[in-house]
Design a protein around this motif. Sequence first.
Motif, PDB file in Angstrom:
ATOM      1  N   TYR A  76     -28.414-106.040 -64.740  1.00  0.00           N
ATOM      2  CA  TYR A  76     -29.511-105.614 -65.619  1.00  0.00           C
ATOM      3  C   TYR A  76     -29.132-104.366 -66.413  1.00  0.00           C
ATOM      4  O   TYR A  76     -28.564-103.415 -65.849  1.00  0.00           O
ATOM      5  N   ARG A  77     -29.421-104.367 -67.692  1.00  0.00           N
ATOM      6  CA  ARG A  77     -29.176-103.180 -68.516  1.00  0.00           C
ATOM      7  C   ARG A  77     -30.378-102.951 -69.417  1.00  0.00           C
ATOM      8  O   ARG A  77     -30.875-103.883 -70.048  1.00  0.00           O
ATOM      9  N   HIS A  78     -30.763-101.682 -69.493  1.00  0.00           N
ATOM     10  CA  HIS A  78     -31.927-101.310 -70.299  1.00  0.00           C
ATOM     11  C   HIS A  78     -31.489-101.158 -71.749  1.00  0.00           C
ATOM     12  O   HIS A  78     -31.286-100.055 -72.236  1.00  0.00           O
ATOM     13  N   MET A  85     -22.428 -95.192 -69.663  1.00  0.00           N
ATOM     14  CA  MET A  85     -22.063 -96.545 -70.081  1.00  0.00           C
ATOM     15  C   MET A  85     -23.132 -97.543 -69.650  1.00  0.00           C
ATOM     16  O   MET A  85     -23.204 -98.645 -70.159  1.00  0.00           O
ATOM     17  N   TYR A  86     -23.891 -97.136 -68.631  1.00  0.00           N
ATOM     18  CA  TYR A  86     -24.861 -98.079 -68.063  1.00  0.00           C
ATOM     19  C   TYR A  86     -26.276 -97.598 -68.318  1.00  0.00           C
ATOM     20  O   TYR A  86     -26.704 -96.598 -67.756  1.00  0.00           O
ATOM     21  N   ASP A  87     -26.986 -98.293 -69.189  1.00  0.00           N
ATOM     22  CA  ASP A  87     -28.399 -97.970 -69.409  1.00  0.00           C
ATOM     23  C   ASP A  87     -29.169 -98.578 -68.256  1.00  0.00           C
ATOM     24  O   ASP A  87     -29.372 -99.789 -68.200  1.00  0.00           O
ATOM     25  N   PHE A 132     -10.705 -98.127 -69.436  1.00  0.00           N
ATOM     26  CA  PHE A 132     -11.134 -97.129 -68.452  1.00  0.00           C
ATOM     27  C   PHE A 132     -12.403 -97.539 -67.719  1.00  0.00           C
ATOM     28  O   PHE A 132     -13.419 -97.860 -68.329  1.00  0.00           O
ATOM     29  N   PHE A 133     -12.332 -97.526 -66.408  1.00  0.00           N
ATOM     30  CA  PHE A 133     -13.493 -97.614 -65.524  1.00  0.00           C
ATOM     31  C   PHE A 133     -13.172 -96.712 -64.346  1.00  0.00           C
ATOM     32  O   PHE A 133     -12.040 -96.749 -63.835  1.00  0.00           O
ATOM     33  N   PRO A 134     -14.132 -95.876 -63.920  1.00  0.00           N
ATOM     34  CA  PRO A 134     -13.824 -94.867 -62.895  1.00  0.00           C
ATOM     35  C   PRO A 134     -13.341 -95.458 -61.575  1.00  0.00           C
ATOM     36  O   PRO A 134     -12.693 -94.769 -60.793  1.00  0.00           O
ATOM     37  N   PHE A 135     -13.662 -96.745 -61.317  1.00  0.00           N
ATOM     38  CA  PHE A 135     -13.313 -97.301 -60.004  1.00  0.00           C
ATOM     39  C   PHE A 135     -11.988 -98.043 -59.999  1.00  0.00           C
ATOM     40  O   PHE A 135     -11.611 -98.651 -59.000  1.00  0.00           O
ATOM     41  N   VAL A 136     -11.281 -98.046 -61.129  1.00  0.00           N
ATOM     42  CA  VAL A 136      -9.941 -98.665 -61.146  1.00  0.00           C
ATOM     43  C   VAL A 136      -8.926 -97.697 -61.744  1.00  0.00           C
ATOM     44  O   VAL A 136      -9.241 -96.903 -62.623  1.00  0.00           O
ATOM     45  N   LEU A 138     -25.164-112.427 -66.762  1.00  0.00           N
ATOM     46  CA  LEU A 138     -24.399-112.745 -65.552  1.00  0.00           C
ATOM     47  C   LEU A 138     -22.993-112.149 -65.601  1.00  0.00           C
ATOM     48  O   LEU A 138     -22.338-112.187 -66.646  1.00  0.00           O
ATOM     49  N   GLN A 139     -22.598-111.610 -64.484  1.00  0.00           N
ATOM     50  CA  GLN A 139     -21.214-111.135 -64.348  1.00  0.00           C
ATOM     51  C   GLN A 139     -20.592-111.819 -63.137  1.00  0.00           C
ATOM     52  O   GLN A 139     -21.310-112.396 -62.303  1.00  0.00           O
ATOM     53  N   THR A 140     -19.289-111.732 -63.040  1.00  0.00           N
ATOM     54  CA  THR A 140     -18.629-112.185 -61.818  1.00  0.00           C
ATOM     55  C   THR A 140     -17.611-111.139 -61.407  1.00  0.00           C
ATOM     56  O   THR A 140     -16.714-110.786 -62.172  1.00  0.00           O
ATOM     57  N   GLU A 141     -17.808-110.632 -60.220  1.00  0.00           N
ATOM     58  CA  GLU A 141     -16.907-109.620 -59.707  1.00  0.00           C
ATOM     59  C   GLU A 141     -15.819-110.307 -58.902  1.00  0.00           C
ATOM     60  O   GLU A 141     -16.081-111.323 -58.235  1.00  0.00           O
ATOM     61  N   GLY A 142     -14.617-109.787 -58.980  1.00  0.00           N
ATOM     62  CA  GLY A 142     -13.547-110.297 -58.130  1.00  0.00           C
ATOM     63  C   GLY A 142     -12.875-109.121 -57.447  1.00  0.00           C
ATOM     64  O   GLY A 142     -12.704-108.061 -58.056  1.00  0.00           O
ATOM     65  N   ALA A 161      -9.352-105.426 -58.857  1.00  0.00           N
ATOM     66  CA  ALA A 161     -10.731-105.863 -59.079  1.00  0.00           C
ATOM     67  C   ALA A 161     -10.868-106.275 -60.536  1.00  0.00           C
ATOM     68  O   ALA A 161     -10.149-105.781 -61.398  1.00  0.00           O
ATOM     69  N   PHE A 162     -11.736-107.211 -60.770  1.00  0.00           N
ATOM     70  CA  PHE A 162     -12.059-107.547 -62.156  1.00  0.00           C
ATOM     71  C   PHE A 162     -13.557-107.820 -62.243  1.00  0.00           C
ATOM     72  O   PHE A 162     -14.207-108.131 -61.239  1.00  0.00           O
ATOM     73  N   GLY A 163     -14.075-107.638 -63.429  1.00  0.00           N
ATOM     74  CA  GLY A 163     -15.509-107.882 -63.571  1.00  0.00           C
ATOM     75  C   GLY A 163     -15.764-108.559 -64.893  1.00  0.00           C
ATOM     76  O   GLY A 163     -15.827-107.921 -65.930  1.00  0.00           O
ATOM     77  N   PHE A 164     -15.860-109.881 -64.866  1.00  0.00           N
ATOM     78  CA  PHE A 164     -16.061-110.496 -66.167  1.00  0.00           C
ATOM     79  C   PHE A 164     -17.499-110.884 -66.453  1.00  0.00           C
ATOM     80  O   PHE A 164     -18.285-111.174 -65.563  1.00  0.00           O
ATOM     81  N   THR A 170     -26.406-102.511 -62.351  1.00  0.00           N
ATOM     82  CA  THR A 170     -25.985-102.597 -63.751  1.00  0.00           C
ATOM     83  C   THR A 170     -24.711-103.428 -63.884  1.00  0.00           C
ATOM     84  O   THR A 170     -24.277-103.732 -64.983  1.00  0.00           O
ATOM     85  N   HIS A 171     -24.087-103.722 -62.764  1.00  0.00           N
ATOM     86  CA  HIS A 171     -22.894-104.566 -62.742  1.00  0.00           C
ATOM     87  C   HIS A 171     -22.758-105.182 -61.348  1.00  0.00           C
ATOM     88  O   HIS A 171     -23.508-104.815 -60.437  1.00  0.00           O
ATOM     89  N   THR A 172     -21.831-106.139 -61.200  1.00  0.00           N
ATOM     90  CA  THR A 172     -21.671-106.758 -59.878  1.00  0.00           C
ATOM     91  C   THR A 172     -20.714-105.956 -58.990  1.00  0.00           C
ATOM     92  O   THR A 172     -20.495-106.318 -57.831  1.00  0.00           O
ATOM     93  N   SER A 173     -20.177-104.848 -59.502  1.00  0.00           N
ATOM     94  CA  SER A 173     -19.224-104.059 -58.702  1.00  0.00           C
ATOM     95  C   SER A 173     -19.782-103.544 -57.367  1.00  0.00           C
ATOM     96  O   SER A 173     -19.004-103.386 -56.419  1.00  0.00           O
ATOM     97  N   PRO A 174     -21.093-103.253 -57.245  1.00  0.00           N
ATOM     98  CA  PRO A 174     -21.563-102.847 -55.908  1.00  0.00           C
ATOM     99  C   PRO A 174     -21.250-103.881 -54.819  1.00  0.00           C
ATOM    100  O   PRO A 174     -21.116-103.516 -53.644  1.00  0.00           O
TER     101      PRO A 174
HETATM  102  N1  PHE Z   1     -18.186-103.353 -63.399  1.00  0.00           N
HETATM  103  C1  PHE Z   1     -17.624-103.154 -64.701  1.00  0.00           C
HETATM  104  C2  PHE Z   1     -18.718-103.273 -65.751  1.00  0.00           C
HETATM  105  O1  PHE Z   1     -19.582-104.064 -65.648  1.00  0.00           O
HETATM  106  C3  PHE Z   1     -16.506-104.139 -64.980  1.00  0.00           C
HETATM  107  C4  PHE Z   1     -15.302-103.971 -64.107  1.00  0.00           C
HETATM  108  C5  PHE Z   1     -15.264-104.558 -62.866  1.00  0.00           C
HETATM  109  C6  PHE Z   1     -14.233-103.270 -64.568  1.00  0.00           C
HETATM  110  C7  PHE Z   1     -14.150-104.418 -62.080  1.00  0.00           C
HETATM  111  C8  PHE Z   1     -13.111-103.144 -63.787  1.00  0.00           C
HETATM  112  C9  PHE Z   1     -13.054-103.713 -62.539  1.00  0.00           C
HETATM  113  O2  PHE Z   1     -18.750-102.554 -66.687  1.00  0.00           O
END
Ligand code: PHE
Length: 343
Positions: free
Chosen positions: A199-201, A158-160, A254-258, A213-217, A311-314, A173-177
């Motif tokens: 960043y995504r390739h 999903m992440y280039d 679906f996201f593996p971390f939720v 830009l993303q925002t992780e919660g 968690a959310f990642g918008f 590739t996302h703010t989840s780290p």
């Molecule tokens: N990190 C995910 C992404 O960028 C988004 C996400 C964050 C999904 C947190 C669920 C919970 O693809």
Amino acid sequence: MNLKDQISTTKAQLLKTFEAATTEHALEEARIQFLGRNGQIAALMESLKTLSLEEKKSFGPQLNELKKVAETTYNERKAAIAKAQEQQAFAKFQHFDVTASTYQPLKSTLHPYTHIVEHVENVFMSMGYEIVDGPEAETDYYNFEALNIPADHPARDMYDTFWLDVPNMLMRTHTSPVEVHAMETKELPFAVVAPGRVYRHEATDASHDIMFLQTEGLFIGKNISMAHLFATAKAALQGIFEKKDINIRMRPGFFPFVEPGVEIDMTCPFCKHGCSVCKKTTWIEVFPAGLCHPNVLKCSGIDPEIYSGFAFGFGLTRLAMIKYGINDLRLFHSGKLQFLDQF
Ligand code: PHE
């Protein structure tokens, strides 16, 4: 010509010459001509030597008088020239109109990203969240492994990813780290949001860019449930779009971390019956979210039997586009003043 006549002609001559000198240069030449070491007056003084004592007595004072006249005239001219120059310079300033308009300096404005980041941070701070930050160059561990995405996991597709020349390092590739950094360092319970670049390739087009830009919660505590996630997402979206009548709905995602993972849609903030922004559906897909996967909690040393979280990642870039009506994501980094001036 006798000395008497010479004195009177020289006097007349020097008065005329000094009078005619209107520049510093001409005056200096006149000074050399009459008052210089080899000038006319010096020559007359010299000729005095050849005269008798009687004549010396009579012509000596006359010559001294001539010299005095020359000196005073010179000094007067000098002062007059300096004054004229001063007046000329002053006249120039008098024509200088301090009220005349100059060319318009460029107006400076804040970048739309700055506006949306500040706004989103304010909304979450008002809900008791802490703003946190994380590195943009990350390790494989924080970006994938600790988020339940092991090396062979298909979700990596999903992440280039932009891999760096340093082994195991990448541009996040996302703010989840940032979730992982927070879980490792914060005391429980905690609630954080982390806006930042990712960043995504990818090939770029109107809705994709290699950086956005993303925002992780992340909220971790005891007995945190989907109900908390639902209420938080709704309140946050109402705050971000500054509209009380925004509603949300959840679909499975679906996201593996939720687990469970959801996609959150909100009712269109711009219409009631369908418009171009919501593609006539009255719903807009806004962000993915979910309850933290037990593996993720465990990996960062949190006991999933006691604690749970959401968690959310918008996509903050996407939210900015919706909020400000921007149809091409590439405009954010175009440096186009017509675009930036509007904010
Ligand atoms: N990190 C995910 C992404 O960028 C988004 C996400 C964050 C999904 C947190 C669920 C919970 O693809």
